[in-house]
Design a protein around this motif. Structure first.
Motif, mmCIF file in Angstrom:
data_model
loop_
_atom_site.group_PDB
_atom_site.id
_atom_site.type_symbol
_atom_site.label_atom_id
_atom_site.label_comp_id
_atom_site.label_asym_id
_atom_site.label_seq_id
_atom_site.Cartn_x
_atom_site.Cartn_y
_atom_site.Cartn_z
ATOM 1 N N ALA A 165 64.184 61.598 60.433
ATOM 2 C CA ALA A 165 65.253 60.593 60.467
ATOM 3 C C ALA A 165 65.841 60.397 59.074
ATOM 4 N N LEU A 166 64.950 60.418 58.059
ATOM 5 C CA LEU A 166 65.392 60.250 56.672
ATOM 6 C C LEU A 166 66.396 61.338 56.285
ATOM 7 N N VAL A 167 66.084 62.587 56.657
ATOM 8 C CA VAL A 167 66.964 63.705 56.313
ATOM 9 C C VAL A 167 68.240 63.656 57.151
ATOM 10 N N LEU A 168 68.089 63.305 58.442
ATOM 11 C CA LEU A 168 69.264 63.268 59.330
ATOM 12 C C LEU A 168 70.288 62.237 58.859
ATOM 13 N N GLU A 169 69.778 61.099 58.335
ATOM 14 C CA GLU A 169 70.697 60.049 57.887
ATOM 15 C C GLU A 169 71.550 60.519 56.721
ATOM 16 N N GLN A 170 70.966 61.423 55.898
ATOM 17 C CA GLN A 170 71.712 61.891 54.725
ATOM 18 C C GLN A 170 72.557 63.114 55.027
ATOM 19 N N ALA A 171 72.232 63.798 56.135
ATOM 20 C CA ALA A 171 72.931 65.056 56.427
ATOM 21 C C ALA A 171 74.395 64.796 56.753
ATOM 22 N N ASP A 172 75.200 65.807 56.472
ATOM 23 C CA ASP A 172 76.636 65.712 56.704
ATOM 24 C C ASP A 172 76.946 65.818 58.202
ATOM 25 N N LEU A 173 77.603 64.794 58.743
ATOM 26 C CA LEU A 173 77.989 64.845 60.152
ATOM 27 C C LEU A 173 79.112 65.859 60.373
ATOM 28 N N ASP A 174 79.953 66.064 59.318
ATOM 29 C CA ASP A 174 81.123 66.929 59.446
ATOM 30 C C ASP A 174 80.763 68.324 59.949
#
Lengths: 283, 269
Positions: A165-174
């Motif tokens: 979750a920590l990594v997903l929150e920072q990952a680029d949604l674009d």
């Protein structure tokens, strides 16, 4: 800066204070961590490496070690898959009951392992809520490996979810949206775009899950019945050996379990460094 | 469209089946004979003494670790001496070592058969099978919590402030109290609360070193284990409900606290 008297006195005084603080910090860790570690290493190898291995692998020890590794591997796979799914759902989706789901995630860390084992008995045991269902299916769950696997999975649920979750929150949604817009299916998008992004978080979470599972004791003790050569894990082997006054076997298994976990800890340090380098390069 | 509803459902089923269902089962069992039986199970002297011991040792460990953890975090953040990497790794070690092994280590180290144990015994000090052993085991198990909570905050603080205070002739103690402590206090408290919550549930490390003498060295989790073994389901689940409620509210408080205090402070900088 002048090298005058007062400044020099300050520096000397600071250095003395610093030395005192660093010394007491090292002393505290040495006494609390290093001394017990040295004691158990000495205990396990006092009679030589040959006796270490024979007491480790004899009298059900080999079976216990293999069962522990199998349960840890199963927990790592199940929590790796479902942990990634849950983290993805919690970060990316908006639905009713999301807050409740979110608060369930950390629950296993707030509950004593003994209570987790007890709770599983209440659900899966012969008089438990799902008892009739279990009986109808004809498989033995409580006091057999399935309940031990469920207990091991339960205690280590939060690790993968938190890290991913920590990594997903920072990952680029674009990137995900671009792939999706360009016609990639949801599954392809996940495999080709999301998974590479969360890769190191997932690895880190799985390593933590495995390390925690190797050392699980309280929950497994309650649901296993602890039968040698059948439902005995490494920690249960240590517990029984102490009861039977076979100290060397207890020490040897303890060193083996701690050694395995330590190897994982070292692997984690490596992963942490990789992650730091990766995120540093991305910036 | 189906995907959007399917995945949350799958996640909810997994967490609901694995986590929520067993916890609800404990709650229902605790009150299965009515609220009076629930209260009676908790009011029994054995249960009361076990709970008191667990809270007292947990509180003591939280206070000691708040001080020692802050010191360790400061050393890790500020000194670049030889062996710093080793110290860093050693602090995380308790998370990697199975808690049962932790207990066994202490038995070897301070038990009556060891040199240290014999030396202490000769001076009339008994550690094993007393509350002191419980405290040492808990200190080992919870060592990393405060350090890992305080260290990131300490690393964020401007070194200039500290240096300025020191250059102006402030004693290190003064610098610490006026410059460092106000900034790290929320993190220290958060770490202490989490330490306490963790200590409430510890079983593996404690069960070997405590001796489990009823009313004296038998902690609340060990009390639950004994009740399960003797088939006292209401007694086991009543104590479980109290422990779960206490550590869950502690974790909720620290979570809120972190959001309310730490976030604006670090963002404002």
């Amino acid at each position: 800066m002048s090298a005058g008297g007062p400044a020099r006195a300050h520096r000397l005084r600071d250095r003395a204070a610093r030395t005192f603080l660093v010394g007491s910090a090292c002393g505290w860790v040495g006494l609390l961590v290093l001394a017990p570690l040295a004691a158990i290493l000495y205990g396990a190898f006092r009679e030589g490496p040959a006796r270490f291995f024979s007491s480790l692998l004899g009298d059900g020890g080999r079976h216990a070690l293999l069962l522990t590794i199998a349960l840890a591997a199963l927990a790592a796979v199940v929590n790796g898959v479902f942990g990634t799914l849950i983290a993805w759902v919690l970060v990316r989706e908006r639905f009713r009951g999301r807050a409740l789901l979110n608060s369930l995630v950390d629950l296993p860390f707030a509950i004593s392992p003994v209570i987790i084992g007890f709770a599983l008995l209440l659900v899966l045991g012969p008089h438990g809520w799902l008892g009739p269902l279990v009986e109808a299916s004809g498989t033995k769950i409580v006091f057999a490996w399935p309940a031990m696997a469920i207990a091991t999975i339960f205690v280590s649920i939060p690790f993968v979810i938190r890290e991913v979750a920590l990594v997903l929150e920072q990952a680029d949604l674009d990137q995900e949206q671009a792939a999706y817009t360009l016609g990639a299916g949801a599954f392809t998008t996940f495999i080709k775009v999301t998974l590479p992004n969360i890769r190191w978080g997932l690895v880190y979470g799985v390593l933590l899950t495995t390390a925690r599972s190797l050392g699980e004791f309280g929950a497994v003790l309650v649901v296993s019945g602890g039968i040698a050569n059948a439902t005995e894990t490494g920690t249960l082997f240590v517990f029984r050996s102490l009861d039977d006054r076979r100290d060397l076997a207890a020490y040897s298994m303890s060193v083996a379990l701690a050694g395995l976990s330590l190897a994982l800890l070292l692997a984690m340090e490596f992963v942490k460094r990789r992650v730091r380098r990766n995120s540093g390069a991305a910036r | 469209m189906t995907r959007r509803s399917l995945l949350p459902l799958l996640a909810a089923t997994f967490l609901g089946g694995f986590v929520a269902l067993p916890v609800v089962a404990v709650l229902v069992t605790a009150f299965s004979d009515g609220p009076a039986a629930f209260m009676a199970a908790l009011a029994a002297p054995a249960a009361r003494n076990a709970f008191r011991l667990t809270v007292a040792t947990g509180a003591l460990v939280a206070v000691v670790n708040a001080v020692a953890g802050t010191l360790l975090a400061w050393v890790l953040a500020r000194s670049r001496c030889f062996g710093r990497g080793l110290l860093d790794a050693l602090i995380d070690l308790p998370f990697a070592i199975p808690t049962l092994v932790t207990g066994l280590m202490l038995v070897i180290l301070v038990g009556p058969q060891s040199d240290a144990g014999a030396w202490l015994e000769a001076r009339g000090v008994r550690v094993l099978f007393t509350w002191v052993a419980i405290v040492i085991a808990l200190l080992f198990v919870t060592l990393p919590i405060v350090v890992r909570a305080v260290l990131p905050v300490l690393e964020e603080i401007d070194l200039d402030q500290e240096d300025a205070a020191a250059t102006l002739g402030a004693w290190p103690a003064f610098t610490f109290r006026r410059v460092i402590l106000p900034a790290i206090l929320p993190a220290v408290l958060q770490g202490a609360l989490l330490t306490f919550a963790r200590a409430l549930g510890e079983f593996g490390a404690v069960v070997i070193v405590a001796g489990n003498i009823p009313h004296r060295t038998l902690t609340a989790p060990v009390h639950v284990f004994g009740a399960v073994e003797s088939g006292d389901l209401v007694g086991a689940s009543a104590m479980s409900v109290v422990l779960i409620a206490l550590s869950m509210s502690l974790m909720l408080i620290t979570d809120r606290y972190r959001r309310a205090w730490l976030a604006p402070r670090t963002e404002g900088r």
